[in-house]
Design an enzyme around this catalytic site. Structure first.
Site, PDB file in Angstrom:
ATOM      1  N   ASN A 144      -3.462  -2.614  -1.995  1.00 41.80           N
ATOM      2  CA  ASN A 144      -3.086  -1.248  -1.639  1.00 41.80           C
ATOM      3  C   ASN A 144      -2.029  -1.282  -0.556  1.00 41.80           C
ATOM      4  O   ASN A 144      -2.236  -1.869   0.505  1.00 41.80           O
ATOM      5  CB  ASN A 144      -4.303  -0.475  -1.118  1.00 41.80           C
ATOM      6  CG  ASN A 144      -4.017   1.010  -0.948  1.00 41.80           C
ATOM      7  OD1 ASN A 144      -3.986   1.748  -1.931  1.00 41.80           O
ATOM      8  ND2 ASN A 144      -3.788   1.443   0.279  1.00 41.80           N
ATOM      9  N   GLU A 145      -0.874  -0.703  -0.859  1.00 41.51           N
ATOM     10  CA  GLU A 145       0.195  -0.521   0.133  1.00 41.51           C
ATOM     11  C   GLU A 145       0.469  -1.772   0.961  1.00 41.51           C
ATOM     12  O   GLU A 145       0.215  -1.809   2.174  1.00 41.51           O
ATOM     13  CB  GLU A 145      -0.136   0.652   1.055  1.00 41.51           C
ATOM     14  CG  GLU A 145      -0.091   1.992   0.356  1.00 41.51           C
ATOM     15  CD  GLU A 145      -0.141   3.175   1.313  1.00 41.51           C
ATOM     16  OE1 GLU A 145      -0.627   3.017   2.446  1.00 41.51           O
ATOM     17  OE2 GLU A 145       0.306   4.263   0.926  1.00 41.51           O
ATOM     18  N   GLU A 316      -0.165   8.408  -4.899  1.00 39.22           N
ATOM     19  CA  GLU A 316      -0.869   9.280  -3.959  1.00 39.22           C
ATOM     20  C   GLU A 316       0.085  10.398  -3.553  1.00 39.22           C
ATOM     21  O   GLU A 316       1.164  10.123  -3.038  1.00 39.22           O
ATOM     22  CB  GLU A 316      -1.294   8.496  -2.702  1.00 39.22           C
ATOM     23  CG  GLU A 316      -2.243   7.353  -2.988  1.00 39.22           C
ATOM     24  CD  GLU A 316      -2.625   6.561  -1.730  1.00 39.22           C
ATOM     25  OE1 GLU A 316      -2.341   7.031  -0.611  1.00 39.22           O
ATOM     26  OE2 GLU A 316      -3.191   5.471  -1.888  1.00 39.22           O
ATOM     27  N   GLU A 364     -10.481   8.930   7.976  1.00 39.58           N
ATOM     28  CA  GLU A 364      -9.646   9.969   7.362  1.00 39.58           C
ATOM     29  C   GLU A 364     -10.384  11.284   7.143  1.00 39.58           C
ATOM     30  O   GLU A 364     -10.046  12.060   6.252  1.00 39.58           O
ATOM     31  CB  GLU A 364      -9.027   9.423   6.069  1.00 39.58           C
ATOM     32  CG  GLU A 364      -8.040   8.311   6.397  1.00 39.58           C
ATOM     33  CD  GLU A 364      -7.396   7.655   5.194  1.00 39.58           C
ATOM     34  OE1 GLU A 364      -7.779   7.961   4.056  1.00 39.58           O
ATOM     35  OE2 GLU A 364      -6.507   6.808   5.419  1.00 39.58           O
ATOM     36  N   MET A 366     -10.160  13.935   8.694  1.00 39.95           N
ATOM     37  CA  MET A 366      -9.307  15.115   8.889  1.00 39.95           C
ATOM     38  C   MET A 366      -8.205  15.207   7.819  1.00 39.95           C
ATOM     39  O   MET A 366      -7.274  15.993   7.948  1.00 39.95           O
ATOM     40  CB  MET A 366      -8.669  15.078  10.277  1.00 39.95           C
ATOM     41  CG  MET A 366      -9.655  15.069  11.424  1.00 39.95           C
ATOM     42  SD  MET A 366     -10.745  16.503  11.392  1.00 39.95           S
ATOM     43  CE  MET A 366      -9.596  17.794  11.888  1.00 39.95           C
TER      44      MET A 366
HETATM   45  C1  GAL Z   1      -2.130   5.936   2.238  1.00 41.63           C
HETATM   46  C2  GAL Z   1      -3.245   4.982   1.827  1.00 41.63           C
HETATM   47  C3  GAL Z   1      -4.527   5.716   1.525  1.00 41.63           C
HETATM   48  C4  GAL Z   1      -4.809   6.720   2.600  1.00 41.63           C
HETATM   49  C5  GAL Z   1      -3.661   7.666   2.714  1.00 41.63           C
HETATM   50  C6  GAL Z   1      -3.865   8.765   3.726  1.00 41.63           C
HETATM   51  O1  GAL Z   1      -1.179   5.299   3.020  1.00 41.63           O
HETATM   52  O2  GAL Z   1      -2.880   4.241   0.676  1.00 41.63           O
HETATM   53  O3  GAL Z   1      -5.584   4.789   1.422  1.00 41.63           O
HETATM   54  O4  GAL Z   1      -5.020   6.043   3.793  1.00 41.63           O
HETATM   55  O5  GAL Z   1      -2.526   6.942   3.087  1.00 41.63           O
HETATM   56  O6  GAL Z   1      -2.737   9.592   3.830  1.00 41.63           O
END
Ligand code: GAL
Length: 636
Positions: A144-145, A316, A364, A366
């Site tokens: 992931n990222e 996302e 996360e 919020m």
């Molecule tokens: C991204 C990440 C997610 C979540 C999201 C929150 O960078 O892949 O897991 O953290 O941001 O905005």
């Protein structure tokens, strides 16, 4: 082209299993087609080393599949469980100060750690063996990222040993390395590769050639790590492999990493990015605080379409306020719909909203989702319903070729971070500024890798800030009849981070030399004869070719020069000057342009023209009235 579709990111492990079926049914009733799961779930899949609990994941996949949803299954390697650290105490990345980046959040691993890479291959293999035959698995997201939370560069022992091997492989002899880096300067010569350290903890700046090789090495380590998982999955599955890249994270070469994948995706958080990394000044931040920077998303859409060789997703999509920017406003009503359509207008195959339900716990809590923590719909839901409805009626969005290409080079990002020479020189910002100029002219743009071997599909090509020329690009430019604009700092180094003997821009056929450069502090801008000014950067040219534009001071320094189709821009134009110059060059390239009103952007495909109003007020363009945050399209 197949029809674009929508999805969401779901964490079954965050919720009681007796909610899964109703969640899945609601997703499906809403019109979502795909759901990404699994990417952080290692501690639930393998609670103890070698002890697996697949039952819950089997059940979650079956439940989602029973509602007709396709699944993107993530490998959970961005979040190694706590026991992993006990098994590999030296797996953590080290920061520049030599401190470990510890357990308690995510991405706590060093790309160079062989043991952790093997563990990652092990879990990816087990997942692929178990789920490859499941027809509901649409594809795989690996990790992931990469690069999130500044995790590409690591100064660990594992990184140091791997860097020494990488250098030995590249230079073959230590004399060769000493020569390439110019280590005679300050008596920095090495006797053997084992003595070469990482470029941190030096008294003053390290040799830029040393730093640049460390950046190349670090990028290669990400690629190697990803490839290991990609190979492991491909041994069992034919489903597409995907990674979710980020906005303005440039620490590894995405084009090269993507060679091992099938689809590029990125995570689009327009409001978070506006304050966090778009570079927008205060006035722009205020104007677009609830809409996002009008060109930042589109730039990445075009970049990742290039990275994915045509296949790309938004994995996302921001659905409401996020939790991680300095301030976290809610999107203006209409913006989530606008962002979604802008992705589809740039040929995205899918847009997935992050996340299904807002989590009431942990880091996360919020961060908005499509549902509130109490499972009631968040305000965004009505926009998603609208997009679903519109998608059903729009018909196929047919791709069209873009007239302009911009070369984007990750290695140049690293080079100018290492040696900015003026603190406002930023490679990414330069590309975004030129891209904005093209978008303000109403144009569609392709963003391409510097190793591009043919430019014939384009009428106009821009190469700005490119650290050094590669032979493939040079040959492509030589046989290209369209207009070429070469921007400041291009060709200003050799591959080994030296100034080329012929002096920059070192482009055969251009016949000009950069005699010296000046970086310009805020307030030291130089006005141009045609209007606007040069900021940040100005080069003094020695040339006998045609001068198209000069500074408006007594020096009347050449700023834009041309030799047949080749143009050289010796400074960083502000928005006004960029718009004017790009407009002139488009004209020379026979490209029709239409100046867009501020905050309004368009994207033309072969089948549709889309208009996007990033303004918080009604705007008009070409007879179309666009409400605040409005989208409009017409078939062509
Ligand atoms: C991204 C990440 C997610 C979540 C999201 C929150 O960078 O892949 O897991 O953290 O941001 O905005």
């Amino acid at each position: 082209m197949h029809k674009p579709f929508l999805g969401t990111c779901y964490y079954p492990e965050h919720w009681s299993p007796n909610r899964w079926a109703s969640d899945a049914q609601r997703m499906s009733n809403l019109g979502l087609s795909v759901v990404r799961i699994g990417e952080f779930a290692w501690s639930r899949i393998e609670p103890q080393p070698g002890q697996f609990d697949w039952q819950w994941l089997d059940q979650a996949i079956d439940t989602l599949a029973a509602a007709g949803l396709k699944i993107v299954l993530g490998t959970p390697t961005a979040t190694p469980p706590r026991w992993m650290l006990a098994r590999h105490p030296d797996m953590l990345a080290m920061d520049e100060d030599g401190q470990p980046r510890g357990f308690g959040s995510r991405r706590h691993y060093c790309f160079s750690h062989d043991g952790y890479r093997q563990e990652s291959v092990r879990i990816a293999t087990l997942m692929a063996e178990r789920y490859a035959a499941n027809p509901q698995i649409y594809g795989w997201q690996i990790d992931n990222e990469y690069g999130c939370h500044d995790t590409v560069l690591s100064y660990s022992d594992a990184a140091q040993r791997a860097f020494q091997r990488w250098l030995a492989d590249r230079y073959q002899s230590i004399e060769e390395l000493n020569h390439a880096w110019g280590n005679v300067f300050w008596s920095m010569e090495y006797d053997n590769f084992e003595n070469v350290g990482l470029p941190n903890l030096t008294v003053t700046e390290a040799n830029p050639a040393h730093v640049h090789d460390f950046r190349r090495f670090s990028s290669d380590q990400v690629i190697r790590y990803n490839r290991a998982q990609a190979d492991a999955i491909r041994a069992h599955s034919h489903a597409p492999l995907i990674h979710n890249y980020m906005g303005r994270i440039t620490d590894f070469n995405h084009f090269r990493l993507a060679e091992d994948l099938d689809i590029a995706s990125w995570d689009a958080y327009p409001l978070g990015f506006l304050l966090d990394r778009s570079g927008a000044d205060e006035q722009r931040q205020l104007a677009y605080q609830r809409q996002g920077e009008p060109d930042f998303q589109a730039f990445h859409h075009d970049l990742y379409r290039g990275v994915g060789r045509g296949r790309w997703w938004v994995m996302e999509q921001q659905p409401g306020p996020v939790n991680w920017a300095p301030y976290n406003p809610a999107p203006l009503p209409g913006m989530v719909r606008l962002w979604t359509w802008e992705a589809f207008a740039h040929q995205a195959e899918a847009v997935c909203y992050f996340r299904w339900r807002q989590a009431p716990f942990a880091q996360e809590q919020m961060h908005a989702g499509l549902l509130r923590p109490d499972s009631e719909p968040a305000p965004v839901m009505s926009e998603v319903v609208q997009v679903v409805d519109e998608l059903a009626n729009i018909g196929s969005i047919e791709p069209a070729a873009a007239p302009v290409a911009m070369v984007f080079d990750y290695s140049s990002c690293w080079a100018w971070e290492t040696q900015p020479q003026g603190q406002s020189f930023d490679y990414f910002a330069l590309q975004l500024a030129l891209y904005r100029g093209l978008r303000r002219l109403g144009l569609s743009v392709d963003i391409v890798a510097p190793e591009i071997d043919a430019l014939d599909a384009y009428q106009f090509v821009i190469v700005a800030g490119l650290m050094h020329w590669n032979p493939t690009l040079l040959a492509a430019i030589e046989s290209f009849d369209g207009i070429v604009l070469v921007g400041p700092r291009s060709g200003s180094k050799t591959e080994n981070f030296r100034i080329p003997e012929s002096l920059p821009p070192a482009l055969p056929g251009l016949n000009c030399k950069v005699a010296y450069v000046e970086s310009l502090a805020p307030g030291a801008e130089r006005p141009l004869q045609g209007g606007g000014y040069v900021q940040n950067w100005l080069e003094a040219l020695e040339t006998d070719v045609q001068v198209l534009e000069r500074t408006a001071d007594s020096a009347a320094q050449p700023v834009l020069v041309a030799n047949e189709n080749l143009h050289y821009l010796a400074g960083w134009p502000n928005d006004e000057a960029a718009l004017r110059m790009l407009g002139q060059l488009c004209k020379a390239a026979n490209i029709n342009t239409h100046e867009m009103p501020p905050g309004v952007r368009q994207r033309c495909t072969a089948s549709h023209r889309f208009l996007f109003n990033y303004n918080a007020f009604e705007s008009q363009y070409d007879g179309v009235v666009l409400p605040a945050a409005g989208v409009h399209w017409q078939t062509l």
